[in-house]
Design a protein around this motif. Structure first.
Motif, PDB file in Angstrom:
ATOM      1  N   ARG A 185       0.860  -1.184   0.000  1.00 25.51           N
ATOM      2  CA  ARG A 185       0.000   0.000   0.000  1.00 25.51           C
ATOM      3  C   ARG A 185       0.894   1.232   0.000  1.00 25.51           C
ATOM      4  NH1 ARG A 185      -2.254  -3.760   3.351  1.00 25.51           N
ATOM      5  NH2 ARG A 185      -1.250  -2.918   5.197  1.00 25.51           N
ATOM      6  N   LEU A 186       0.694   2.086  -0.986  1.00 26.73           N
ATOM      7  CA  LEU A 186       1.512   3.282  -1.140  1.00 26.73           C
ATOM      8  C   LEU A 186       0.657   4.533  -1.027  1.00 26.73           C
ATOM      9  CD1 LEU A 186       3.607   2.249  -4.268  1.00 26.73           C
ATOM     10  CD2 LEU A 186       4.383   2.274  -1.899  1.00 26.73           C
ATOM     11  N   PRO A 187       1.235   5.598  -0.454  1.00 25.63           N
ATOM     12  CA  PRO A 187       0.539   6.887  -0.492  1.00 25.63           C
ATOM     13  C   PRO A 187       0.391   7.333  -1.953  1.00 25.63           C
ATOM     14  CG  PRO A 187       2.398   6.953   1.041  1.00 25.63           C
ATOM     15  CD  PRO A 187       2.491   5.666   0.273  1.00 25.63           C
ATOM     16  N   PRO A 188      -0.626   8.123  -2.245  1.00 28.21           N
ATOM     17  CA  PRO A 188      -0.880   8.534  -3.635  1.00 28.21           C
ATOM     18  C   PRO A 188       0.313   9.192  -4.322  1.00 28.21           C
ATOM     19  CG  PRO A 188      -2.747   9.112  -2.247  1.00 28.21           C
ATOM     20  CD  PRO A 188      -1.664   8.621  -1.336  1.00 28.21           C
ATOM     21  N   LEU A 231       3.552   8.641  -3.845  1.00 28.86           N
ATOM     22  CA  LEU A 231       4.539   7.626  -4.214  1.00 28.86           C
ATOM     23  C   LEU A 231       4.030   6.754  -5.355  1.00 28.86           C
ATOM     24  CD1 LEU A 231       5.952   6.421  -0.779  1.00 28.86           C
ATOM     25  CD2 LEU A 231       6.958   8.023  -2.403  1.00 28.86           C
ATOM     26  N   LYS A 232       2.759   6.441  -5.345  1.00 23.23           N
ATOM     27  CA  LYS A 232       2.174   5.652  -6.425  1.00 23.23           C
ATOM     28  C   LYS A 232       2.284   6.405  -7.749  1.00 23.23           C
ATOM     29  CE  LYS A 232      -0.619   2.529  -8.315  1.00 23.23           C
ATOM     30  NZ  LYS A 232      -0.060   1.356  -8.915  1.00 23.23           N
ATOM     31  N   ALA A 233       2.016   7.700  -7.735  1.00 23.31           N
ATOM     32  CA  ALA A 233       2.111   8.510  -8.957  1.00 23.31           C
ATOM     33  C   ALA A 233       3.554   8.572  -9.444  1.00 23.31           C
ATOM     34  CB  ALA A 233       1.573   9.912  -8.696  1.00 23.31           C
ATOM     35  N   TRP A 234       4.505   8.730  -8.523  1.00 26.36           N
ATOM     36  CA  TRP A 234       5.927   8.775  -8.894  1.00 26.36           C
ATOM     37  C   TRP A 234       6.343   7.445  -9.498  1.00 26.36           C
ATOM     38  CZ3 TRP A 234      10.139   5.875  -7.340  1.00 26.36           C
ATOM     39  CH2 TRP A 234      11.385   6.331  -7.768  1.00 26.36           C
ATOM     40  N   LEU A 235       5.925   6.348  -8.859  1.00 29.68           N
ATOM     41  CA  LEU A 235       6.268   5.016  -9.335  1.00 29.68           C
ATOM     42  C   LEU A 235       5.725   4.783 -10.736  1.00 29.68           C
ATOM     43  CD1 LEU A 235       7.508   2.234  -8.635  1.00 29.68           C
ATOM     44  CD2 LEU A 235       5.293   1.631  -7.673  1.00 29.68           C
ATOM     45  N   GLN A 236       4.496   5.176 -10.963  1.00 30.23           N
ATOM     46  CA  GLN A 236       3.886   5.018 -12.279  1.00 30.23           C
ATOM     47  C   GLN A 236       4.637   5.846 -13.324  1.00 30.23           C
ATOM     48  OE1 GLN A 236      -0.288   5.892 -12.387  1.00 30.23           O
ATOM     49  NE2 GLN A 236      -0.478   5.410 -14.543  1.00 30.23           N
ATOM     50  N   ALA A 237       4.991   7.076 -12.987  1.00 30.02           N
ATOM     51  CA  ALA A 237       5.721   7.934 -13.925  1.00 30.02           C
ATOM     52  C   ALA A 237       7.098   7.363 -14.239  1.00 30.02           C
ATOM     53  CB  ALA A 237       5.841   9.343 -13.347  1.00 30.02           C
ATOM     54  N   GLU A 238       7.799   6.868 -13.233  1.00 30.31           N
ATOM     55  CA  GLU A 238       9.121   6.269 -13.445  1.00 30.31           C
ATOM     56  C   GLU A 238       9.013   5.037 -14.338  1.00 30.31           C
ATOM     57  OE1 GLU A 238      12.444   7.217 -12.206  1.00 30.31           O
ATOM     58  OE2 GLU A 238      11.179   9.006 -12.283  1.00 30.31           O
ATOM     59  N   ALA A 239       8.023   4.209 -14.099  1.00 28.24           N
ATOM     60  CA  ALA A 239       7.835   3.010 -14.907  1.00 28.24           C
ATOM     61  C   ALA A 239       7.576   3.383 -16.365  1.00 28.24           C
ATOM     62  CB  ALA A 239       6.688   2.175 -14.348  1.00 28.24           C
ATOM     63  N   GLU A 240       6.715   4.358 -16.588  1.00 30.00           N
ATOM     64  CA  GLU A 240       6.422   4.793 -17.960  1.00 30.00           C
ATOM     65  C   GLU A 240       7.658   5.392 -18.614  1.00 30.00           C
ATOM     66  OE1 GLU A 240       3.021   7.376 -17.663  1.00 30.00           O
ATOM     67  OE2 GLU A 240       1.698   5.721 -17.079  1.00 30.00           O
ATOM     68  N   LYS A 241       8.403   6.208 -17.877  1.00 29.82           N
ATOM     69  CA  LYS A 241       9.607   6.845 -18.415  1.00 29.82           C
ATOM     70  C   LYS A 241      10.645   5.805 -18.826  1.00 29.82           C
ATOM     71  CE  LYS A 241      12.503   8.782 -15.546  1.00 29.82           C
ATOM     72  NZ  LYS A 241      13.057   9.703 -14.537  1.00 29.82           N
ATOM     73  N   ASN A 242      10.755   4.731 -18.043  1.00 29.07           N
ATOM     74  CA  ASN A 242      11.766   3.707 -18.294  1.00 29.07           C
ATOM     75  C   ASN A 242      11.252   2.529 -19.116  1.00 29.07           C
ATOM     76  OD1 ASN A 242      13.760   5.091 -16.809  1.00 29.07           O
ATOM     77  ND2 ASN A 242      12.933   4.298 -14.902  1.00 29.07           N
ATOM     78  N   GLY A 243       9.990   2.580 -19.520  1.00 27.77           N
ATOM     79  CA  GLY A 243       9.424   1.486 -20.298  1.00 27.77           C
ATOM     80  C   GLY A 243       9.417   0.178 -19.510  1.00 27.77           C
ATOM     81  N   ALA A 244       9.158   0.284 -18.222  1.00 25.37           N
ATOM     82  CA  ALA A 244       9.200  -0.882 -17.337  1.00 25.37           C
ATOM     83  C   ALA A 244       7.893  -0.987 -16.567  1.00 25.37           C
ATOM     84  CB  ALA A 244      10.371  -0.741 -16.363  1.00 25.37           C
TER      85      ALA A 244
END
Length: 50
Positions: free
Chosen positions: A10-13, A15-28
């Protein structure tokens, strides 16, 4: 064979948004980004203890 166990996280919103952005940026996947971040933290921790 690698033994992998599911983990509910469970992540605060923000951190979840940052994680999603990093994943999209890195194609992961978000899972890959979590693993990358934890491994980076582990490496920093190991450097501090030596």
């Amino acid at each position: 064979m690698i033994d992998r166990k599911p983990l509910q996280l469970r992540l605060p919103p923000d951190l979840k948004a940052w994680l999603q952005a990093e994943a999209e940026k890195n194609g992961a996947s978000q899972n890959s980004e979590v693993i990358r971040a934890i491994r980076a933290a582990m490496a920093r921790s190991e450097l501090q203890t030596t």
